[in-house]
Design an enzyme around this catalytic site. Structure first.
Site, PDB file in Angstrom:
ATOM      1  N   GLY A  67       0.812  -1.201   0.000  1.00 48.75           N
ATOM      2  CA  GLY A  67       0.000   0.000   0.000  1.00 48.75           C
ATOM      3  C   GLY A  67       0.849   1.255   0.000  1.00 48.75           C
ATOM      4  O   GLY A  67       1.721   1.430   0.844  1.00 48.75           O
ATOM      5  N   HIS A 180      -3.900  10.425  -3.361  1.00 47.94           N
ATOM      6  CA  HIS A 180      -2.483  10.560  -3.677  1.00 47.94           C
ATOM      7  C   HIS A 180      -2.307  11.419  -4.926  1.00 47.94           C
ATOM      8  O   HIS A 180      -3.265  11.990  -5.436  1.00 47.94           O
ATOM      9  CB  HIS A 180      -1.869   9.173  -3.856  1.00 47.94           C
ATOM     10  N   CYS A 354     -14.249 -11.233  11.299  1.00 47.45           N
ATOM     11  CA  CYS A 354     -13.743  -9.874  11.506  1.00 47.45           C
ATOM     12  C   CYS A 354     -14.857  -9.085  12.185  1.00 47.45           C
ATOM     13  O   CYS A 354     -15.967  -9.014  11.669  1.00 47.45           O
ATOM     14  CB  CYS A 354     -13.375  -9.232  10.171  1.00 47.45           C
ATOM     15  N   CYS A 360      -6.296  -3.496  13.409  1.00 49.51           N
ATOM     16  CA  CYS A 360      -5.327  -3.670  12.319  1.00 49.51           C
ATOM     17  C   CYS A 360      -4.892  -2.339  11.728  1.00 49.51           C
ATOM     18  O   CYS A 360      -3.956  -2.294  10.919  1.00 49.51           O
ATOM     19  CB  CYS A 360      -5.902  -4.578  11.237  1.00 49.51           C
ATOM     20  N   GLN A 429     -14.569  -9.247  30.237  1.00 52.04           N
ATOM     21  CA  GLN A 429     -14.747  -7.822  29.986  1.00 52.04           C
ATOM     22  C   GLN A 429     -15.298  -7.528  28.594  1.00 52.04           C
ATOM     23  O   GLN A 429     -15.812  -6.430  28.354  1.00 52.04           O
ATOM     24  CB  GLN A 429     -13.415  -7.094  30.181  1.00 52.04           C
ATOM     25  N   ARG A 439     -20.501  -1.002  19.788  1.00 48.76           N
ATOM     26  CA  ARG A 439     -19.470  -1.985  20.114  1.00 48.76           C
ATOM     27  C   ARG A 439     -20.017  -3.411  20.213  1.00 48.76           C
ATOM     28  O   ARG A 439     -19.308  -4.319  20.639  1.00 48.76           O
ATOM     29  CB  ARG A 439     -18.807  -1.615  21.452  1.00 48.76           C
TER      30      ARG A 439
END
Length: 681
Positions: A67, A180, A354, A360, A429, A439
């Site tokens: 990347g 970019h 995921c 990440c 937790q 969440r």
């Protein structure tokens, strides 16, 4: 280990090949280019290659890498990119391509010039360049306006970089347009020129066409050439979908591209990145597939796309309905590189999900919140091998993330595993953290591990508090203590008057009136408690020891919390400490100190909520140490190397503690403890 089922392969749209010119890609699942953080001095050495090789072994059709790989000297390495601006990279690419091709996957690299997205103080400390001197908010540089000499130099640099990729044995490349240098010429937001490179749409496309024509001349027609292209920069930008389609058609007419890798949203600043360009948890799955489908229909070239395509159902829909030709499941494969082989063998329910936590995207990338192997393929294994010794009786105490992972890995090794959790449900937790408005997907971390433990035949026990006598009565060979911790409230005076965040989030504490929340960690519990307090009707004052809200989290998570705080009119006060709390006139008087001004302040409130992490629950561990062959001592050198612990001469069981039972950290660290110790049992 995973044998393809011919009936599944024949029917699943994701498992059908795709041919672009000379190249046939074996299926429709890919990993898109990203700066994974494993390069060495700008080169993709063994760790970098092994990370991608795991995905190729896991069956994907195409892995793209590198990347934002830099093509020239004034495009500096500012977020751990590769350097394709030197011939030194060629032998690395040759080794890399041989390894990926041996696994049956195709390999491509992204090459780019950052333009104004660079850093004038990074690398060789050269000025950034761009079509016009328009500053980018995220990277802060005010670029030099490129003259024709700069343009000619950069065009040649792109061509040389592409040729290096071809000589390295790759199947193709993509240039990076979005945000970019190429994209900066395309967008009127960043291109204010009045010469032949600015103004009209055709003029703004000129630089991109020159770059791609030079590349094509250098590499020939048998090397694929694509573009990672922003189809729509989002609601606050000039480049919207209709103009994106017109630009793509101009590039197609010029013969400049073989495929587009479509992305959505601007990279101008962190909120734009987090909400549009690389969305995570709290964002609907596959949010941009529909506009990408419109783009593909209008342009008529193969289109790749990745943006929270986190599950196979979303990927199947996108491919089956003709929205995309290749489904980019980049983060999903960071969580589980074996997605394709599990799917093709009829074991889709074993895929590690995921959850969109964006871990990440942290400074520790490419690490996944709940797959500690990712990025550590040189020392750890995604596919846990069976032990070559005798099966052992492994007892795990605590069913939070550390304990669940310890039990899972031990069971994969073939050991006899029993897991005991004192609470009524597994998760620790994580169950508290999943209570917030955005969440909830965290529960996937728990649900997958419980399902895997049931599949592996582990013995699971909830509502089972275990003391020293209970554990020793089981006659274990190994005991893993994953008992976690208890909330820490550590202030000068008045701790007994404070409420901890756990009690707020679990509903054990009701809040009303004026509430002061003191955040001493910069993690999720403080903001979660603030959100819950507002839902209870309280008025919230938020005090943090850090310079910014949620400082320990990723930029995407911080952006999410900032947006919620703005919605609820919570204005956090930074770099301020809670010194003490006392009762005064049926209220609580909090004494605070600002670290910058050293001013001492007081604030009268109805409740004080404190977040300072946790302190280990170590009583049972300490009681067991005298019976353990290793006295409860974990050899850290062996642990980091994921090697066997030294054999103790004393009688007794092997004893280790992991996760927050050692020290207050995050989910990833807890699971890494478990994996390092238990994969060597």
């Amino acid at each position: 280990m995973y044998t393809p089922n011919p009936a599944i392969v024949a029917k699943d749209p994701l498992l059908q090949p795709l041919t672009i010119k000379h190249l046939t890609i074996r299926n429709r699942i890919m990993s898109t280019s990203h700066a994974c953080g494993l390069e060495q001095n700008g080169m993709p050495d063994d760790a970098y290659q092994s990370y991608h090789e795991a995905k190729a072994r896991g069956g994907l059709g195409l892995t793209m890498f590198g990347g934002s790989s830099n093509v020239d000297i004034d495009s500096p390495n500012i977020f751990r990119q590769l350097n394709v601006g030197t011939d030194a990279i060629i032998p690395y690419l040759q080794r890399f391509s041989a390894r990926i091709h041996a696994q049956g996957a195709a390999l491509m690299c992204q090459i780019s010039h950052l333009g104004r997205r660079g850093d004038p103080y990074g690398g060789d400390r050269l000025p950034t360049i761009g079509p016009s001197p328009v500053r980018e908010t995220a990277h802060r540089a005010i670029p030099k306006e490129m003259d024709e000499h700069d343009i000619d130099r950069v065009v040649k640099a792109f061509a040389r970089a592409a040729l290096r990729c071809k000589e390295g044995g790759l199947d193709g490349i993509e240039t990076m347009a979005g945000g970019h240098l190429i994209g900066q010429f395309l967008s009127s937001d960043t291109n204010r020129r009045t010469d032949r490179f600015g103004g009209s749409l055709e003029n703004r496309c000129r630089f991109a066409i020159m770059v791609h024509e030079a590349i094509r001349k250098a590499v020939g027609d048998t090397f694929l050439l694509g573009m990672r292209f922003t189809i729509d920069e989002g609601p606050y930008s000039a480049l919207r979908l209709d103009e994106g389609i017109r630009i793509a058609l101009i590039l197609k007419e010029a013969g400049a591209v073989d495929f587009f890798n479509a992305i959505y949203g601007s990279m101008e600043n962190v909120p734009a990145l987090a909400e549009y360009n690389m969305p995570g948890m709290g964002t609907p799955l596959s949010p941009w597939v529909e506009p990408v489908g419109v783009f593909r229909h209008e342009v008529g070239l193969p289109v790749f796309h990745a943006a929270r395509i986190a599950d196979l159902a979303s990927a199947r829909y996108a491919v089956r309905e003709g929205k995309v030709d290749m489904a980019g499941m980049t983060r999903a494969q960071i969580a589980d590189p074996d997605i394709v082989v599990k799917m093709a063998s009829g074991r889709e329910d074993e895929i590690r999900p995921c959850v969109g936590a964006t871990h990440c995207q942290s400074q520790h990338r490419p690490s996944c919140l709940h797959n500690p192997v990712t990025g550590r393929e040189l020392t750890l294994k995604h596919r846990i091998p069976k032990t070559d010794g005798r099966p052992r009786k492994v007892v795990v105490i605590g069913g939070g993330p550390a304990g669940l992972e310890a039990a899972r890995v031990s069971a994969e090794r073939g050991h006899q595993v029993s897991l005991y959790e004192a609470a009524a449900a597994f998760g620790g937790q994580i169950l508290i953290g999943a209570t917030g408005s955005w969440r909830r997907d965290l529960k996937g971390i728990v649900e997958w591990r419980v399902a895997e433990l049931e599949r592996l035949g582990a013995s699971l026990h909830a509502n089972a508090y275990m003391d020293e006598a209970d554990i020793t009565a089981l006659e274990p060979d190994v005991v893993i203590m994953a008992t976690g911790g208890l909330p820490l409230v550590d202030i000068g005076a008045g701790a007994e008057l404070c409420t901890n965040t756990w009690d707020v989030l679990t509903g054990q504490a009701a809040l009303s009136g004026d509430v002061l929340i003191f955040d001493g960690t910069g993690r999720h519990p403080g903001p979660l408690a603030a959100e819950r307090a507002v839902e209870m009707g309280a008025r919230v004052s938020y005090i943090s020891i850090d310079a910014v809200l949620a400082e320990e989290l990723t930029y995407a998570e911080r952006a999410r919390w900032k947006k919620l705080f703005l919605k609820h009119a919570i204005h956090p006060v930074s770099e301020t400490r809670l010194l003490s709390v006392e009762r005064r006139d049926n209220r609580l008087l909090a004494t605070l100190a600002n670290d910058i001004s050293h001013e001492i302040m007081t604030q009268s409130v109805d409740h004080v909520v404190v977040e300072q992490g946790s302190i280990p629950m170590a009583e049972v561990f300490d009681a067991l140490r005298g019976r353990a062959s290793n006295a409860g001592v974990t050899d850290l050198e062996a642990m980091v190397a994921a090697g066997p612990q030294p054999q103790a001469s004393a009688a007794g069981f092997e004893l280790h503690r992991i996760g927050d039972a050692v020290a207050s950290r995050n989910i990833h660290s807890a699971m890494l403890d478990a994996l390092r110790i238990c994969s060597a049992l």
